[in-house]
Design a protein around this motif. Structure first.
Motif, PDB file in Angstrom:
ATOM      1  N   ARG A   1      12.224  10.113   2.091  1.00 56.09           N
ATOM      2  CA  ARG A   1      11.592  10.412   3.377  1.00 56.09           C
ATOM      3  C   ARG A   1      10.132  10.829   3.219  1.00 56.09           C
ATOM      4  O   ARG A   1       9.293  10.499   4.057  1.00 56.09           O
ATOM      5  N   GLU A   2       9.799  11.532   2.151  1.00 53.30           N
ATOM      6  CA  GLU A   2       8.424  11.992   1.981  1.00 53.30           C
ATOM      7  C   GLU A   2       7.456  10.818   1.881  1.00 53.30           C
ATOM      8  O   GLU A   2       6.407  10.809   2.525  1.00 53.30           O
ATOM      9  N   ILE A   3       7.816   9.811   1.094  1.00 57.23           N
ATOM     10  CA  ILE A   3       6.954   8.640   0.946  1.00 57.23           C
ATOM     11  C   ILE A   3       6.866   7.874   2.260  1.00 57.23           C
ATOM     12  O   ILE A   3       5.794   7.419   2.672  1.00 57.23           O
ATOM     13  N   SER A   4       8.008   7.730   2.945  1.00 58.56           N
ATOM     14  CA  SER A   4       8.010   7.044   4.235  1.00 58.56           C
ATOM     15  C   SER A   4       7.101   7.754   5.235  1.00 58.56           C
ATOM     16  O   SER A   4       6.361   7.112   5.987  1.00 58.56           O
ATOM     17  N   THR A   5       7.130   9.069   5.218  1.00 65.57           N
ATOM     18  CA  THR A   5       6.268   9.849   6.120  1.00 65.57           C
ATOM     19  C   THR A   5       4.802   9.660   5.755  1.00 65.57           C
ATOM     20  O   THR A   5       3.932   9.560   6.643  1.00 65.57           O
ATOM     21  N   GLN A   6       4.510   9.594   4.478  1.00 67.42           N
ATOM     22  CA  GLN A   6       3.134   9.344   4.052  1.00 67.42           C
ATOM     23  C   GLN A   6       2.632   8.005   4.594  1.00 67.42           C
ATOM     24  O   GLN A   6       1.499   7.905   5.093  1.00 67.42           O
ATOM     25  N   VAL A   7       3.473   6.985   4.499  1.00 67.19           N
ATOM     26  CA  VAL A   7       3.083   5.664   4.987  1.00 67.19           C
ATOM     27  C   VAL A   7       2.859   5.695   6.493  1.00 67.19           C
ATOM     28  O   VAL A   7       1.879   5.132   7.004  1.00 67.19           O
TER      29      VAL A   7
ATOM     30  N   PHE B   1       0.800  -1.217   0.000  1.00 69.94           N
ATOM     31  CA  PHE B   1       0.000   0.000   0.000  1.00 69.94           C
ATOM     32  C   PHE B   1       0.839   1.277   0.000  1.00 69.94           C
ATOM     33  O   PHE B   1       0.294   2.373   0.102  1.00 69.94           O
ATOM     34  N   THR B   2       2.170   1.130  -0.110  1.00 69.44           N
ATOM     35  CA  THR B   2       3.021   2.303  -0.277  1.00 69.44           C
ATOM     36  C   THR B   2       2.810   2.876  -1.678  1.00 69.44           C
ATOM     37  O   THR B   2       2.962   2.174  -2.674  1.00 69.44           O
ATOM     38  N   GLY B   3       2.433   4.141  -1.724  1.00 66.03           N
ATOM     39  CA  GLY B   3       2.084   4.761  -3.000  1.00 66.03           C
ATOM     40  C   GLY B   3       0.637   4.552  -3.385  1.00 66.03           C
ATOM     41  O   GLY B   3       0.227   4.904  -4.496  1.00 66.03           O
TER      42      GLY B   3
ATOM     43  N   PHE C   1      -6.448   8.730  -0.329  1.00 63.22           N
ATOM     44  CA  PHE C   1      -6.992   9.725   0.595  1.00 63.22           C
ATOM     45  C   PHE C   1      -7.067  11.106  -0.053  1.00 63.22           C
ATOM     46  O   PHE C   1      -7.985  11.887   0.224  1.00 63.22           O
ATOM     47  N   LEU C   2      -6.077  11.414  -0.901  1.00 60.16           N
ATOM     48  CA  LEU C   2      -6.000  12.744  -1.516  1.00 60.16           C
ATOM     49  C   LEU C   2      -6.562  12.763  -2.935  1.00 60.16           C
ATOM     50  O   LEU C   2      -6.412  13.763  -3.649  1.00 60.16           O
TER      51      LEU C   2
END
Length: 332
Positions: free
Chosen positions: A191-197, A31-33, A39-40
């Motif tokens: 980091r941005e994607i990791s933070t989203q997860v 579910f990463t990405g 949600f957005l």
């Protein structure tokens, strides 16, 4: 804009695997990405192609009796970006013995460009394959003594949530898997994607180490009877004033010799062991709820609540009040 090619993740499946970690890893990377974008109302762009692999591609019988169908045969996986070894849910020795044919494939993939990562007792697979020799690793604190006995060449850091040695990663017990997962997602996606997860999965990514969960008695297996005698005295008299000089006199050796033998036997100086026992007793009192914060220091042998609070926080990364709020329910 063209979609980035997903990274290939293989999750190793084997009979006796902990089902929740196997499924959790599958969800976290799949579910990463995806979740954040949904949600957005953005275009979904999966960042990982995730598959479970077993020997021969057979069904995976988890320790909770859940049967999961493997996506592929580990023997046919020529390469991947990341190989994940989930937690062993059944008897470690039994699972390792029954799945010994997996070990050559771990070594084979470790010699490619792949990152190899284990969770909790999954580190036993890596160690059995010789992939952790002379490397830093971690596992659940409850398995630390067994791990050290079985694999003395490994530099086990059982207080660490996550370790890295080259392309080999290890996570400690339970929820430390999420720390590892976020670290690996950041490694591949930024980091941005990791933070989203972390936000979509509501993961606290700053839990620190697992000292809050350890039990000081796990440091005791050794053959030095003199040190064991001193340990037992400390454990029986932790709420009294204890001086290292007195302990040395009690067993008829010098303080310097006592320090040296303690270090050799339990990797602590006597004063550190005294503090560790007192911290452990304080944790038990806080878990039971049968103590006030104000009286806690006195009950474990300290006169000064402020200095004890600093010591407790340094050992557990929590104040006594924070620890009580977090763990008191365990005693119910």
């Amino acid at each position: 804009m063209s979609q980035l090619k997903p990274f290939k993740v293989i999750i190793l499946g084997f009979d006796g695997v902990l089902g929740s970690v196997l499924a959790g890893a599958l969800d976290l990377f799949s579910f990463t990405g995806v979740s954040w974008q949904r949600f957005l109302n953005e275009a979904v762009a999966p960042r990982f192609n995730v598959q479970t692999a077993s020997l021969g591609g057979v069904d995976i019988r988890c320790s909770n009796r859940l049967i999961m169908q493997a996506h592929c045969d580990i023997q046919e996986v020529a390469e991947c970006d990341l190989l994940l070894i989930p937690t062993i849910g059944d008897s470690i020795d039994k699972v390792l013995m029954q799945n010994s044919e997996l070990l050559p494939h771990l070594k084979r993939l470790a010699n490619t460009k792949a990152d190899i990562a284990s969770n909790c007792s999954g580190a036993f697979f890596l160690a059995a394959a010789g992939l952790l020799d002379n490397k830093v690793a971690t596992t659940h604190w409850g398995y630390a003594s067994k791990f050290k006995a079985d694999f003395p060449l490994v530099d086990l850091q059982e207080n660490q949530f996550v370790t890295q040695s080259g392309n080999i990663f290890c996570a400690a017990g339970g929820s430390a898997f999420y720390d590892l997962g976020l670290l690996l997602i950041e490694r591949y996606c930024g980091r941005e994607i990791s933070t989203q997860v972390a936000k979509t999965q509501i993961i606290d990514s700053k839990r620190g180490n697992q000292n809050s969960y350890t039990n000081v008695t796990l440091h005791k297996p050794h053959a030095d009877q003199l040190v064991k005698q001193v340990q037992e005295f400390i454990e029986e008299n932790f709420n009294q004033s204890i001086q290292v000089n007195h302990l040395a006199t009690m067993v008829n050796i010098t303080p310097r010799t006592l320090n040296r033998r303690f270090q050799a036997a339990v990797a602590m100086r006597p004063i550190e062991y005294i503090q560790a026992v007192r911290i452990e007793q304080a944790k038990r009192l806080l878990e039971s709820g049968d103590v006030t914060i104000k009286s806690l220091a006195d009950k474990v042998g300290y006169d000064d609540l402020s200095s004890f609070t600093r010591l407790f926080k340094r050992a557990t990364e929590l104040t006594p009040k924070e620890y009580q709020d977090k763990f008191s329910r365990l005693a119910i």
